[in-house]
Design a protein around this motif. Structure first.
Motif, PDB file in Angstrom:
ATOM      1  N   PRO A  31       0.785  -1.245   0.000  1.00  9.43           N
ATOM      2  CA  PRO A  31       0.000   0.000   0.000  1.00  9.43           C
ATOM      3  C   PRO A  31       0.817   1.294   0.000  1.00  9.43           C
ATOM      4  O   PRO A  31       0.308   2.329  -0.426  1.00  9.43           O
ATOM      5  N   HIS A  32       2.056   1.252   0.486  1.00  9.25           N
ATOM      6  CA  HIS A  32       2.751   2.495   0.836  1.00  9.25           C
ATOM      7  C   HIS A  32       4.049   2.736   0.083  1.00  9.25           C
ATOM      8  O   HIS A  32       4.908   3.492   0.543  1.00  9.25           O
ATOM      9  N   GLY A  33       4.221   2.096  -1.074  1.00 11.66           N
ATOM     10  CA  GLY A  33       5.472   2.278  -1.807  1.00 11.66           C
ATOM     11  C   GLY A  33       5.342   3.173  -3.028  1.00 11.66           C
ATOM     12  O   GLY A  33       6.313   3.387  -3.754  1.00 11.66           O
ATOM     13  N   THR A  51       6.462   7.454   2.936  1.00 15.55           N
ATOM     14  CA  THR A  51       6.571   6.317   2.015  1.00 15.55           C
ATOM     15  C   THR A  51       7.333   5.162   2.670  1.00 15.55           C
ATOM     16  O   THR A  51       8.304   5.393   3.386  1.00 15.55           O
ATOM     17  N   ASP A  52       6.887   3.928   2.405  1.00 16.98           N
ATOM     18  CA  ASP A  52       7.637   2.736   2.837  1.00 16.98           C
ATOM     19  C   ASP A  52       8.630   2.415   1.707  1.00 16.98           C
ATOM     20  O   ASP A  52       8.304   1.692   0.754  1.00 16.98           O
ATOM     21  N   THR A  53       9.830   2.934   1.836  1.00 16.79           N
ATOM     22  CA  THR A  53      10.817   2.898   0.745  1.00 16.79           C
ATOM     23  C   THR A  53      11.104   1.475   0.261  1.00 16.79           C
ATOM     24  O   THR A  53      11.344   0.575   1.065  1.00 16.79           O
ATOM     25  N   ARG A  82       1.435   7.979  -4.353  1.00 11.62           N
ATOM     26  CA  ARG A  82       2.202   8.260  -3.145  1.00 11.62           C
ATOM     27  C   ARG A  82       1.245   8.431  -1.968  1.00 11.62           C
ATOM     28  O   ARG A  82       0.092   8.824  -2.135  1.00 11.62           O
ATOM     29  N   ARG A  83       1.757   8.121  -0.797  1.00 11.23           N
ATOM     30  CA  ARG A  83       0.911   8.173   0.398  1.00 11.23           C
ATOM     31  C   ARG A  83       0.435   9.586   0.736  1.00 11.23           C
ATOM     32  O   ARG A  83      -0.516   9.747   1.509  1.00 11.23           O
ATOM     33  N   THR A  84       1.086  10.593   0.171  1.00 13.69           N
ATOM     34  CA  THR A  84       0.598  11.964   0.336  1.00 13.69           C
ATOM     35  C   THR A  84      -0.761  12.142  -0.345  1.00 13.69           C
ATOM     36  O   THR A  84      -1.496  13.088  -0.034  1.00 13.69           O
ATOM     37  N   LEU A 132       2.425  -5.960   2.938  1.00  9.83           N
ATOM     38  CA  LEU A 132       3.863  -5.668   3.082  1.00  9.83           C
ATOM     39  C   LEU A 132       4.120  -4.185   3.333  1.00  9.83           C
ATOM     40  O   LEU A 132       3.679  -3.331   2.566  1.00  9.83           O
ATOM     41  N   HIS A 133       4.919  -3.908   4.349  1.00 13.66           N
ATOM     42  CA  HIS A 133       5.255  -2.530   4.749  1.00 13.66           C
ATOM     43  C   HIS A 133       6.735  -2.409   5.101  1.00 13.66           C
ATOM     44  O   HIS A 133       7.442  -3.408   5.197  1.00 13.66           O
ATOM     45  N   GLY A 134       7.147  -1.157   5.362  1.00 12.59           N
ATOM     46  CA  GLY A 134       8.473  -0.896   5.892  1.00 12.59           C
ATOM     47  C   GLY A 134       8.375   0.032   7.087  1.00 12.59           C
ATOM     48  O   GLY A 134       7.623   1.003   7.043  1.00 12.59           O
ATOM     49  N   ILE A 235       3.223  -7.542   7.517  1.00 12.79           N
ATOM     50  CA  ILE A 235       4.663  -7.645   7.758  1.00 12.79           C
ATOM     51  C   ILE A 235       5.268  -6.264   7.616  1.00 12.79           C
ATOM     52  O   ILE A 235       5.265  -5.680   6.527  1.00 12.79           O
ATOM     53  N   GLU A 236       5.767  -5.742   8.711  1.00 10.79           N
ATOM     54  CA  GLU A 236       6.503  -4.476   8.719  1.00 10.79           C
ATOM     55  C   GLU A 236       7.982  -4.817   8.702  1.00 10.79           C
ATOM     56  O   GLU A 236       8.494  -5.440   9.639  1.00 10.79           O
ATOM     57  N   SER A 237       8.681  -4.410   7.661  1.00  5.53           N
ATOM     58  CA  SER A 237      10.081  -4.795   7.527  1.00  5.53           C
ATOM     59  C   SER A 237      11.012  -3.635   7.849  1.00  5.53           C
ATOM     60  O   SER A 237      10.717  -2.476   7.575  1.00  5.53           O
TER      61      SER A 237
HETATM   62 ZN   LIG Z   1       3.250   1.089   5.657  1.00  3.96          ZN
END
Ligand SMILES: [Zn+2]
Length: 272
Positions: A31-33, A51-53, A82-84, A132-134, A235-237
């Motif tokens: 969702p956040h890349g 952003t989840d780079t 973008r999440r913005t 999937l996230h960061g 999963i937050e990486s």
């Molecule tokens: Zn995220």
């Protein structure tokens, strides 16, 4: 609805959302890349916009790793805004903040995930969902979110088993099928965290059973919404060693494939 095949992606309106269909009962969303910043959508004025780079690249590496490991591919859904502009992991009011174009992208993103879950169940009889996230937290470990609070996970194994907390988590479908109790399913040797070790440190897992007082993501909107008929997790990486290079992402993908295959076999009886 996407009528594509495993080699042809579908795109939503203005290519804001991408859906790569698969033939495994596994669904992965990112969702956040995204990087698209169309002027027609105003910037969101509240909520998180970071952003989840490299998570889109990570999602593609996971798909490639499943292809290498199993000869088949998971479904992959990517938000390219973008999440913005939109937050695909929030309910629609916070996600799109009243903008119709952002709201349409949000709707298409979740419809693709729902379509993928339907196809996953049709091919596998069951399935597994991964969001999937960061994260940027100090501890370099995966944070596995099952929609359970840190306070709940900070309880003892007996507490988790007695309250059967897995039935209230994103693993509820697995909890209904497995022979394992809640503590074992959530943080035992054959939990997702246990199976990711030692390649990837994770909380919860046998070596790191609870978040304690550290910052910890419990799993968000998508993990709640899309784990009603199949089990799943957020999963937050961490960045170093997971998202920072092509080789890190490939190694993460390979370790994740091994862990997911063992997890779904043990708890869902699903052979992939
Ligand atoms: Zn995220």
């Amino acid at each position: 609805v996407c009528a594509g095949t495993t080699s042809v992606a579908c795109f939503g309106t203005r290519n804001y959302v991408e859906y790569l269909p698969g033939d495994l009962p596994i669904v992965v969303s990112v969702p956040h890349g995204g990087a698209l910043t169309p002027a027609s959508i105003p910037d969101r004025t509240a909520g998180t916009t970071v952003t989840d780079t490299n998570t889109i690249e990570l999602g593609r590496a996971v798909r490639d790793a499943f292809a290498s490991g199993t000869g088949r591919t998971p479904h992959l859904i990517v938000m390219h805004l973008r999440r913005t502009k939109v937050d695909a992991n929030r309910e629609v009011v916070e996600a799109a903040q009243g903008n119709a174009e952002a709201q349409l992208a949000w709707t298409e993103y979740h419809q693709f995930i729902e379509q993928a879950i339907g196809l996953a169940r049709a091919t596998g009889g069951d399935g597994f969902y991964l969001d999937l996230h960061g994260h940027g937290h100090a501890k370099a470990r995966l944070e596995l979110g099952y929609r359970l609070s840190a306070a709940t996970l900070n309880g003892s194994d007996a507490d988790l088993d007695n309250a059967q907390v897995a039935l209230a988590s994103s693993l509820r479908v697995a909890a209904q099928k497995t022979t394992h109790g809640s503590a074992s399913l959530l943080r035992g040797a054959l939990s997702l965290g246990g199976l990711l070790a030692p390649a990837l440190p994770a909380v919860p897992s046998p070596a790191d059973p609870s978040p304690g007082s550290d910052p910890y993501f419990t799993g968000g909107y998508s993990t709640e919404r899309h784990t009603v008929v199949i089990a799943g997790a957020q999963i937050e990486s961490h960045y170093p060693g997971v998202r920072d290079s092509v080789s890190s992402r490939a190694a993460f993908g390979a370790a994740l494939v091994t862990a997911i295959r063992a997890f779904v076999k043990e708890h869902l009886g699903l052979q992939i």
